[in-house]
Design an enzyme around this catalytic site. Sequence first.
Site, short mmCIF file in Angstrom:
data_model
loop_
_atom_site.label_atom_id
_atom_site.label_comp_id
_atom_site.label_asym_id
_atom_site.label_seq_id
_atom_site.Cartn_x
_atom_site.Cartn_y
_atom_site.Cartn_z
N LYS A 1 0.84 -1.20 0.00
CA LYS A 1 0.00 0.00 0.00
C LYS A 1 0.88 1.25 0.00
CE LYS A 1 -3.51 2.36 2.71
NZ LYS A 1 -4.45 2.33 3.82
N GLU B 1 10.46 -4.50 4.77
CA GLU B 1 10.59 -5.91 4.38
C GLU B 1 10.30 -6.08 2.89
OE1 GLU B 1 8.86 -4.70 6.88
OE2 GLU B 1 9.12 -5.92 8.69
N GLY C 1 -4.82 -1.93 5.12
CA GLY C 1 -4.00 -3.06 4.66
C GLY C 1 -4.67 -4.40 4.91
N ARG C 2 -5.20 -4.59 6.12
CA ARG C 2 -5.79 -5.90 6.46
C ARG C 2 -7.18 -6.10 5.85
NH1 ARG C 2 -4.77 -2.54 10.56
NH2 ARG C 2 -6.46 -1.72 11.83
N GLU D 1 -4.79 -6.78 14.83
CA GLU D 1 -4.29 -5.46 14.43
C GLU D 1 -5.45 -4.44 14.47
OE1 GLU D 1 -2.50 -4.37 10.38
OE2 GLU D 1 -0.68 -4.70 11.53
N HIS E 1 -4.91 -33.28 17.57
CA HIS E 1 -3.78 -34.12 17.99
C HIS E 1 -2.62 -33.28 18.50
CE1 HIS E 1 -5.55 -37.89 16.65
NE2 HIS E 1 -6.13 -37.13 15.73
N LYS F 1 9.34 -0.48 14.38
CA LYS F 1 9.91 -0.14 13.07
C LYS F 1 10.99 0.93 13.23
CE LYS F 1 5.72 -0.61 10.20
NZ LYS F 1 4.78 0.11 9.36
O1 F6P Z 1 2.16 -4.08 9.98
C1 F6P Z 1 1.74 -2.81 9.66
C2 F6P Z 1 1.21 -2.71 8.27
O2 F6P Z 1 1.02 -1.36 8.01
C3 F6P Z 1 -0.08 -3.49 8.02
O3 F6P Z 1 -1.20 -2.84 8.49
C4 F6P Z 1 -0.02 -3.65 6.56
O4 F6P Z 1 -0.92 -4.62 6.11
C5 F6P Z 1 1.42 -4.04 6.37
O5 F6P Z 1 2.12 -3.23 7.31
C6 F6P Z 1 1.99 -3.86 4.99
O6 F6P Z 1 1.93 -2.54 4.58
P1 F6P Z 1 2.16 -2.13 3.06
O7 F6P Z 1 1.07 -2.75 2.26
O8 F6P Z 1 2.09 -0.63 3.05
O9 F6P Z 1 3.50 -2.63 2.63
#
Ligand code: F6P
Length: 547
Positions: free
Chosen positions: A207, A213, A267-268, A353, A384, A512
């Site tokens: 987003k 990452e 995002g979620r 979240e 199990h 972060k």
């Molecule tokens: O973990 C925080 C967060 O902002 C989530 O809400 C989101 O889904 C994820 O990081 C990834 O964010 P992006 O789509 O901006 O890379």
Amino acid sequence: MPTSLTDTSAYQALQQHLEDARHWQLRDLFARDARRFETFSAEGAGLFLDYSKNIVDEKTMTLLCALARNAQVEEKRDAMFAGEEINGTEHRAVLHTALRRPRSDKLQHDGRDVVADVHAVLDRIADFTERVRSGAWLGHDGRAITDIVNIGIGGSYLGPKMTCQALRPFCHPRLKMHFVSNVDGHDLDALLPQIDPSTTLFIISSKTFSTSETMTNAQSARAWFLQQAPESGLPQHFVAVSTHLELVTKFGIAPENMFPFWDWVGGRYSVWSAIGLSLALAIGIDGFRDFLAGAHAMDKHFRTAPLEKNLPAIMALTGIWNRNFLGSTSISIAPYHQDLSLFPGYLQQLEMESNGKRVQMDGAPVSVATCPVIWGDTGTNGQHAYFQMLHQGTDITPVDFIAALKPSHHLEHHQARLLANCFAQSEAFMRGKTADEVRADMSAQGLPDAEIARLIPHRTFPGNRPSNTILMDTLTPSTLGALIALYEHKVFVQGAIWGINSFDQWGVELGKVLAKNIEAELVGQPKPAQHDSSTNGLIARARKAMQ
Ligand code: F6P
């Protein structure tokens, strides 16, 4: 209106009611009422919910619905669907529901018809996915795409991966789907030897297009590609999904290879947007539209069914009863469907979240516990592993059982055994097994009295452990869409009652920022120790090892 939930008369009426309810036994409630299943079940959008194995009676449900009405859940719901700025701490509307509205709908937001914008992007997704699936979209050396790699994390990963797995039988036979999320190089490193750069399409899903990452993995994938293919081939092999055109362009992906979405999609909650591109590639645009339609059907149900028959509201309210009144601290999600094995992990982000918050919208501390821990695994595997604790442990953990009545495979004799396990577990949690029943069993086996007496405490099950059972006919794009939307709206109702903002996530920020500083200390020139002795000590050990 009082700012604290516990000050409301609706909450206090439930506390009063608890004085009775805490003495109830589910097996007695069932014995007293032959119609309990009919009374405490509801249906909508292709899903059936049996909540009769919760420790509730009709008065409990009436009081819980009053709690919801007192918290203005219906008004807040309508405000969300209308595009009001309900995410106050980020000044945003919350409009993921607009992503699944039919083309004929209209919704004005910020001077634009967002439904028209949504369908314009969907049409681009239709065109692109059709070209990739048919083999018309060619890699730099003229071969069709065989592997799709979604690089993203959080909502830009969990939804695409979970849904692709859940809809496995609907997936294109040529296209292999891969998902890379972890900044740990072991993730991408394990994948690269399996794929050919000339037949691989990378989708950089983010987003913000700035998540560390994702950008680290995206840069590494790009470098790996360029070691083996010409730079002119990049457009055929790298596309982006984002709200951030400028950063996408800076990365080297042209606007025509970017699929946009909007800041009113959290995002979620983004699997319905272009973030679902990998799913659309896997199951095709018709399947993706069915997925959206299933969620839209649940939206309609949520907007129109009275709270008493409203699946998301009932799930939310029984959840609040279990959490705030009966004191449970977690919920175990048990899909009796192998293809839903990633659903518990998906719900962890969705619920925790969203509702893992400790202050109300007005900044005051909440007066009750909010989001429980969400965890789980496929049902028979869990049986199990940790079901022992669910049956006889000291904590009471409500369980959501999820099953499809008909399988999507041809090994039909498995299905009755699977469903029998699912229904048996919820019955066992509800009934338990009394000392007298254990004694009778062991006597019938001819065990000596002393042995019986010794074993009774170990072999007794307390029961009275609540659960929901969600059934669908088969797991399809449409029922999966409805299932996810059910939980989304459950989260909404709980957040509305707890008075929190379910749509921000400030809690992920601190780590972060600290990680950025620590990374500089790990790889840069030695700096004077700046942290506590634990963090300093860990940094020193890592520096030494990495030299
Ligand atoms: O973990 C925080 C967060 O902002 C989530 O809400 C989101 O889904 C994820 O990081 C990834 O964010 P992006 O789509 O901006 O890379």
